[in-house]
Structures are given as C-alpha cells and as structure tokens.
Design a protein around this motif. Structure first.
Motif, mmCIF file in Angstrom:
data_model
loop_
_atom_site.group_PDB
_atom_site.id
_atom_site.type_symbol
_atom_site.label_atom_id
_atom_site.label_comp_id
_atom_site.label_asym_id
_atom_site.label_seq_id
_atom_site.Cartn_x
_atom_site.Cartn_y
_atom_site.Cartn_z
ATOM 1 N N ARG A 17 0.835 -1.207 0.000
ATOM 2 C CA ARG A 17 0.000 0.000 0.000
ATOM 3 C C ARG A 17 0.872 1.259 0.000
ATOM 4 O O ARG A 17 0.582 2.242 -0.677
ATOM 5 C CB ARG A 17 -0.930 0.013 1.199
ATOM 6 C CG ARG A 17 -1.875 1.206 1.166
ATOM 7 C CD ARG A 17 -2.457 1.469 2.533
ATOM 8 N NE ARG A 17 -3.281 2.666 2.528
ATOM 9 C CZ ARG A 17 -2.822 3.891 2.747
ATOM 10 N NH1 ARG A 17 -1.538 4.099 2.958
ATOM 11 N NH2 ARG A 17 -3.633 4.928 2.746
ATOM 12 N N GLY B 267 0.364 3.237 -3.266
ATOM 13 C CA GLY B 267 -0.476 4.400 -3.006
ATOM 14 C C GLY B 267 -1.916 4.016 -2.696
ATOM 15 O O GLY B 267 -2.303 2.859 -2.723
ATOM 16 N N LYS B 268 -2.706 5.061 -2.376
ATOM 17 C CA LYS B 268 -4.088 4.851 -1.944
ATOM 18 C C LYS B 268 -5.000 4.338 -3.045
ATOM 19 O O LYS B 268 -6.037 3.755 -2.777
ATOM 20 C CB LYS B 268 -4.667 6.137 -1.375
ATOM 21 C CG LYS B 268 -4.134 6.483 -0.022
ATOM 22 C CD LYS B 268 -4.939 7.609 0.575
ATOM 23 C CE LYS B 268 -4.514 7.798 2.020
ATOM 24 N NZ LYS B 268 -5.479 8.568 2.761
ATOM 25 N N GLU B 269 -4.646 4.560 -4.304
ATOM 26 C CA GLU B 269 -5.541 4.136 -5.385
ATOM 27 C C GLU B 269 -5.668 2.613 -5.485
ATOM 28 O O GLU B 269 -6.633 2.106 -6.036
ATOM 29 C CB GLU B 269 -5.114 4.732 -6.731
ATOM 30 C CG GLU B 269 -3.697 4.433 -7.159
ATOM 31 C CD GLU B 269 -2.701 5.494 -6.689
ATOM 32 O OE1 GLU B 269 -1.533 5.335 -6.998
ATOM 33 O OE2 GLU B 269 -3.085 6.456 -6.010
ATOM 34 N N TYR B 270 -4.724 1.861 -4.933
ATOM 35 C CA TYR B 270 -4.794 0.391 -4.952
ATOM 36 C C TYR B 270 -5.205 -0.184 -3.591
ATOM 37 O O TYR B 270 -5.149 -1.383 -3.369
ATOM 38 C CB TYR B 270 -3.435 -0.205 -5.360
ATOM 39 C CG TYR B 270 -3.099 0.045 -6.802
ATOM 40 C CD1 TYR B 270 -3.697 -0.697 -7.806
ATOM 41 C CD2 TYR B 270 -2.190 1.032 -7.155
ATOM 42 C CE1 TYR B 270 -3.391 -0.471 -9.135
ATOM 43 C CE2 TYR B 270 -1.874 1.274 -8.476
ATOM 44 C CZ TYR B 270 -2.485 0.518 -9.460
ATOM 45 O OH TYR B 270 -2.187 0.763 -10.763
ATOM 46 N N GLU B 271 -5.603 0.670 -2.684
ATOM 47 C CA GLU B 271 -5.918 0.236 -1.328
ATOM 48 C C GLU B 271 -7.060 -0.783 -1.298
ATOM 49 O O GLU B 271 -6.961 -1.807 -0.610
ATOM 50 C CB GLU B 271 -6.282 1.445 -0.461
ATOM 51 C CG GLU B 271 -6.507 1.090 0.995
ATOM 52 C CD GLU B 271 -6.709 2.331 1.852
ATOM 53 O OE1 GLU B 271 -7.560 2.268 2.733
ATOM 54 O OE2 GLU B 271 -6.007 3.338 1.629
ATOM 55 N N ASP B 272 -8.126 -0.545 -2.055
ATOM 56 C CA ASP B 272 -9.267 -1.471 -2.058
ATOM 57 C C ASP B 272 -8.860 -2.869 -2.537
ATOM 58 O O ASP B 272 -9.252 -3.890 -1.949
ATOM 59 C CB ASP B 272 -10.402 -0.936 -2.930
ATOM 60 C CG ASP B 272 -11.074 0.281 -2.308
ATOM 61 O OD1 ASP B 272 -10.981 0.443 -1.065
ATOM 62 O OD2 ASP B 272 -11.697 1.051 -3.057
ATOM 63 N N GLU B 273 -8.077 -2.920 -3.608
ATOM 64 C CA GLU B 273 -7.640 -4.212 -4.137
ATOM 65 C C GLU B 273 -6.726 -4.941 -3.150
ATOM 66 O O GLU B 273 -6.828 -6.157 -2.977
ATOM 67 C CB GLU B 273 -6.912 -4.033 -5.486
ATOM 68 C CG GLU B 273 -7.821 -3.634 -6.625
ATOM 69 C CD GLU B 273 -8.072 -2.140 -6.679
ATOM 70 O OE1 GLU B 273 -7.460 -1.374 -5.878
ATOM 71 O OE2 GLU B 273 -8.902 -1.722 -7.502
#
Length: 139
Positions: free
Chosen positions: A19, A23-29
C-alpha cells in the motif's frame, strides 16, 4: 507466537508495504486480496476443527442426529445379542420341540422367551440412548 500468526503477520506487513509503495488508489484491491487470504485461512481452520470434533461420530441410519461411533471389543454390540439368541435358539428349538418336552407348546414357549429377551434388550438400549441425548430448552 504460533507459526500461523507469524504467517498472518507477514501477510499483513506485506499488504501494508504494498500500500505504501502503490499508493491509496490500490488500497481497495490490496485489502480485498488480504481479506480473501484471511478468509481462506479461517475456513481451513474451521474445517480442520470440525473434522477433529466429528472424527468420533458417524451418522445413524434411522436418525438425522449424530452419535458416537462404537469402537473396539469393549463396547456393546447391538447385534451381538441377536446372533447369540439365534445360535442358542437352534439347539433350544430341538430340545423344546421334542414331544416328551412339550412339543409345539414347548417350541412356542422357547421362542417367546428368546423374542422377549431381545425385545427387552432393544427397549433398554433405546432408553439408554434417549437418556444420553442432550436436551434443549424446547424439549
């Protein structure tokens, strides 16, 4: 610490490091991936635990409930009395049906006694089984 907990901690650390790097853009995955691994580990642990608990239980053919499996020679066999009754029933039939010992009435008396003993044993076993069955608040 347990090795399973060590593996889980390493997976969580790796997810957190990924993470930070992605970064935060891949946090959900990343969270979804970690949760899938966690779910599969929990499922495996539950299945293992249930398998251990059910190892000594076998389904009863006339009942939907589980009961302990009989193991070894020390336990009573449900068919043992029936087999012994038939084995002793053959010579007792020959003796009781002899005309000097009662004839047909002796034969009926002999088999009535054998059936009565088997019936009483089956009834006693059924009562013992019902007494051992755990009762719920609804019974």
């Amino acid at each position: 610490m347990d090795t399973r907990q060590d593996d889980l901690r390493r997976d969580l650390d790796a997810t957190l490091q990924a993470r930070k790097e992605l970064g935060k853009e891949y946090e959900d995955e990343l969270v979804d991936s970690f949760m899938k691994r966690l779910d599969s580990r929990l499922d495996a642990r539950v299945e293992h635990s249930v398998a251990q608990r059910l190892d000594d239980y076998a389904p009863h053919p006339h009942d939907r409930h589980q009961r302990p499996r009989r193991q070894g020679w020390g336990k009573r066999s449900g068919n043992g009395l029936a087999v012994v009754s038939l084995a002793f029933g053959i010579p007792l039939t020959a003796i009781a049906s002899n005309p000097t010992n009662g004839g047909f009435f002796g034969l009926l008396t002999c088999w009535a006694g054998i059936v009565g003993v088997n019936f009483a044993a089956a009834l006693g076993e059924r009562r013992n089984r019902e007494d051992r069955r755990p009762r719920s608040d609804w019974d």
